[in-house]
Design a protein around this motif. Structure first.
Motif, short mmCIF file in Angstrom:
data_model
loop_
_atom_site.label_atom_id
_atom_site.label_comp_id
_atom_site.label_asym_id
_atom_site.label_seq_id
_atom_site.Cartn_x
_atom_site.Cartn_y
_atom_site.Cartn_z
N ILE A 239 0.86 -1.19 0.00
CA ILE A 239 0.00 0.00 0.00
C ILE A 239 0.90 1.24 0.00
N PRO A 240 0.40 2.36 -0.47
CA PRO A 240 1.18 3.60 -0.39
C PRO A 240 1.21 4.12 1.04
N ASN A 241 2.18 5.00 1.31
CA ASN A 241 2.32 5.58 2.65
C ASN A 241 1.28 6.70 2.80
N GLU A 242 0.01 6.30 2.85
CA GLU A 242 -1.11 7.25 2.92
C GLU A 242 -2.13 6.77 3.95
N ARG A 243 -2.82 7.72 4.57
CA ARG A 243 -3.73 7.38 5.66
C ARG A 243 -4.90 6.51 5.21
N ASP A 244 -5.57 6.86 4.11
CA ASP A 244 -6.75 6.11 3.70
C ASP A 244 -6.42 4.64 3.48
N ALA A 245 -5.30 4.39 2.78
CA ALA A 245 -4.90 3.00 2.51
C ALA A 245 -4.58 2.29 3.82
N ALA A 246 -3.92 2.99 4.75
CA ALA A 246 -3.55 2.38 6.03
C ALA A 246 -4.79 2.05 6.86
N VAL A 247 -5.82 2.92 6.82
CA VAL A 247 -7.05 2.67 7.59
C VAL A 247 -7.77 1.45 7.05
N ARG A 248 -7.86 1.35 5.71
CA ARG A 248 -8.50 0.17 5.12
C ARG A 248 -7.79 -1.11 5.55
N LEU A 249 -6.45 -1.05 5.51
CA LEU A 249 -5.68 -2.24 5.89
C LEU A 249 -5.86 -2.55 7.38
N MET A 250 -6.01 -1.53 8.19
CA MET A 250 -6.24 -1.74 9.63
C MET A 250 -7.52 -2.54 9.85
N PHE A 251 -8.61 -2.14 9.17
CA PHE A 251 -9.87 -2.86 9.35
C PHE A 251 -9.78 -4.29 8.83
N GLU A 252 -9.07 -4.48 7.71
CA GLU A 252 -8.91 -5.83 7.16
C GLU A 252 -8.16 -6.73 8.15
N LYS A 253 -7.08 -6.21 8.71
CA LYS A 253 -6.30 -7.02 9.64
C LYS A 253 -7.06 -7.25 10.94
N ALA A 254 -7.81 -6.26 11.39
CA ALA A 254 -8.60 -6.42 12.62
C ALA A 254 -9.67 -7.49 12.43
N LYS A 255 -10.28 -7.49 11.26
CA LYS A 255 -11.30 -8.52 10.97
C LYS A 255 -10.68 -9.90 10.99
N GLU A 256 -9.47 -9.99 10.41
CA GLU A 256 -8.75 -11.27 10.40
C GLU A 256 -8.45 -11.73 11.83
N LEU A 257 -8.23 -10.76 12.72
CA LEU A 257 -7.93 -11.07 14.13
C LEU A 257 -9.20 -11.24 14.96
N GLY A 258 -10.36 -11.01 14.34
CA GLY A 258 -11.64 -11.18 15.05
C GLY A 258 -12.00 -10.01 15.93
N LEU A 259 -11.56 -8.80 15.57
CA LEU A 259 -11.86 -7.60 16.37
C LEU A 259 -12.97 -6.79 15.73
N PRO A 260 -14.15 -6.68 16.37
CA PRO A 260 -15.23 -5.84 15.80
C PRO A 260 -14.97 -4.38 16.10
N PRO A 261 -15.10 -3.49 15.12
CA PRO A 261 -14.90 -2.05 15.37
C PRO A 261 -16.04 -1.48 16.20
N VAL A 262 -15.73 -0.51 17.04
CA VAL A 262 -16.77 0.17 17.80
C VAL A 262 -16.97 1.59 17.36
N GLN A 263 -16.05 2.16 16.56
CA GLN A 263 -16.27 3.48 16.00
C GLN A 263 -15.47 3.61 14.71
N GLU A 264 -15.97 4.49 13.84
CA GLU A 264 -15.30 4.72 12.56
C GLU A 264 -14.24 5.80 12.74
N LEU A 265 -13.15 5.70 12.01
CA LEU A 265 -12.13 6.75 12.01
C LEU A 265 -12.46 7.78 10.96
N ASN A 266 -12.19 9.01 11.26
CA ASN A 266 -12.38 10.10 10.29
C ASN A 266 -11.30 10.05 9.21
#
Length: 474
Positions: free
Chosen positions: A447-474
């Motif tokens: 991914i590029p060194n950019e926030r949007d791409a990093a946030v998407r990857l964060m949610f993907e990895k969290a889902k893989e780890l079984g972590l449900p989000p409780v709030q959205e990031l701006n």
């Protein structure tokens, strides 16, 4: 011989007038006189008076007036006057005697001849009178001027007594030879080898001071070669002495890593005044003796010498009393990383490898590349040409990726605090897993060194780890 023109300055006339008013002979001595002939600038000027040096110093400070500050050290019989960025040191002429287990002398009042005879080397045993009647007259009882002409380090008296009395003078002889590019007189050097063991009574801090001055010299290898040849190196830094020599098996030998190391240090010294980069060059292969192995299929190997060398640095710094702060960490980092650019040169230069090098080296990347360029000491001009061309390619890649990805000052686009808030988590292993995954994905170019791409990857990895989000990031 008179040096009237060389010291025809208001300061010297003022000091001479003060000395005359006290009826005291007074002389400029030591390094300042030596440096007059070498055309070297010095802000430190030493004076010897026959009688109390403290009394003369206090009177000089009063004469110089506002801005002059006098510090008195009565235990040592010395005083220092600071005036307009210049340090003036005053001491009474003295004679010294030593006990065998200490370099601290028993001091008595003496004559100028006594004082000059106790000095370390003939080139430092010259004096110039500042009294009006003999202003500028050179006193040179041990032919220091002649030794300056032939660029030789020699002791005024028996060198065995000189070095046994104060073993630090052995280090100073080698330091002066390195700084000035002088040779050490044969008799003087032989006495160093005979008295090398006496260095054990000298504090590590004083030795470290001399080593720092050697490393700051134009050609540091002169000092390290002399330390080795004299027998001092094995007592001061045995890890470096252990690098000497070549082993041969079935007609195949490795290079002499000691000589190679000194060549690298000199190469760095030609490019940089950064003394800690020079220390990194001295230690870059320090673990080769302990990692050296003979492999019938590969020849001589030194696997992981960079990683093991980096682990040795804190202990070596501690033993040498070098600073255990950011300077040590800097040297340790460069020792650990020094193989990385060379590995890139030998392989295909991938974006991912260059990004990781930029990330790991950070602000020290240019120093690392200077060290790696200096590490190419082959006598094969074609090999050197090929390596340098490949280094240029690595540099081009680094510039391109740095401009695009800003890896050198890498900051995660998503912080650990944001990950914890998003998933309502306390500090835990999962936070580190997500952060590391984002970092590696950026460095590997996923991914590029950019926030949007990093946030998407964060949610993907969290889902893989079984972590449900409780709030959205701006």
């Amino acid at each position: 011989m008179r040096l009237t023109e060389q010291i025809d300055k208001p300061l010297f006339h003022q000091i001479g007038e003060v000395a005359d008013s006290l009826d005291r002979p007074c002389y400029v001595v030591g390094g300042y006189v030596r440096d007059l002939f070498l055309h070297r600038h010095s802000k430190d000027i030493d004076f010897v008076t026959v009688g109390s040096g403290i009394e003369v110093a206090e009177a000089v400070a009063r004469q110089l007036g506002r801005g002059a500050h006098c510090s008195v050290f009565r235990n040592f019989g010395t005083a220092q006057v600071k005036h307009k960025g210049i340090e003036l040191e005053f001491v009474g002429a003295r004679r010294e005697s030593y006990s065998h287990d200490s370099r601290k002398p028993i001091v008595e009042d003496g004559t100028l001849d006594d004082d000059l005879s106790r000095r370390d080397f003939t080139i430092n045993a010259m004096a110039v009178c500042v009294n009006a009647s003999d202003f500028g007259t050179l006193i040179d009882p041990y032919n220091g001027l002649g030794d300056l002409d032939i660029q030789t380090i020699r002791t005024p008296l028996d060198p065995d007594i000189t070095f046994s009395d104060d073993p630090l003078r052995m280090m100073r002889a080698i330091r002066f030879a390195t700084q000035l590019g002088f040779r050490i007189d044969d008799e003087t050097f032989d006495a160093i080898t005979r008295n090398a063991g006496r260095i054990k009574i000298i504090s590590h801090e004083r030795i470290a001071d001399e080593l720092m001055k050697i490393m700051a010299s134009p050609v540091p290898s002169i000092g390290w070669e002399l330390l080795s040849a004299s027998g001092l190196l094995t007592l001061i830094l045995p890890e470096l002495e252990a690098m000497k020599g070549v082993d041969t098996v079935n007609g195949r030998g490795h290079k002499d890593n000691f000589l190679h190391t000194l060549a690298v240090v000199d190469n760095v010294a030609r490019k940089s005044d950064n003394v800690w980069l020079r220390w990194a060059a001295l230690f870059h292969d320090i673990a080769k003796p302990v990692t050296k192995r003979w492999d019938p299929s590969q020849g001589w190997t030194f696997h992981n010498h960079n990683f093991i060398g980096a682990k040795m640095i804190p202990r070596i710094f501690r033993n040498l009393r070098l600073p255990l702060n950011e300077k040590m960490k800097y040297v340790k980092k460069l020792v650990e990383l020094h193989m990385r650019p060379i590995a890139l040169v030998e392989e295909d230069v991938t974006d991912s490898a260059v990004r990781r090098l930029l990330f790991d080296a950070g602000e020290d990347i240019e120093d690392l590349m200077t060290l790696c360029n200096a590490d190419i000491t082959s006598r094969n001009p074609e090999k050197v040409k090929r390596f340098m061309a490949n280094f240029d390619l690595v540099r081009e890649k680094m510039a391109e990726l740095e401009e695009r990805d800003r890896v050198r000052k890498f900051q995660p686009p998503v912080s650990g605090e944001e990950i914890m808030a998003t998933f309502n988590l306390p500090p835990c292993r999962e936070i580190g897993v997500i952060k590391e995954h984002i970092k590696n994905s950026i460095l590997d170019g996923v991914i590029p060194n950019e926030r949007d791409a990093a946030v998407r990857l964060m949610f993907e990895k969290a889902k893989e780890l079984g972590l449900p989000p409780v709030q959205e990031l701006n």
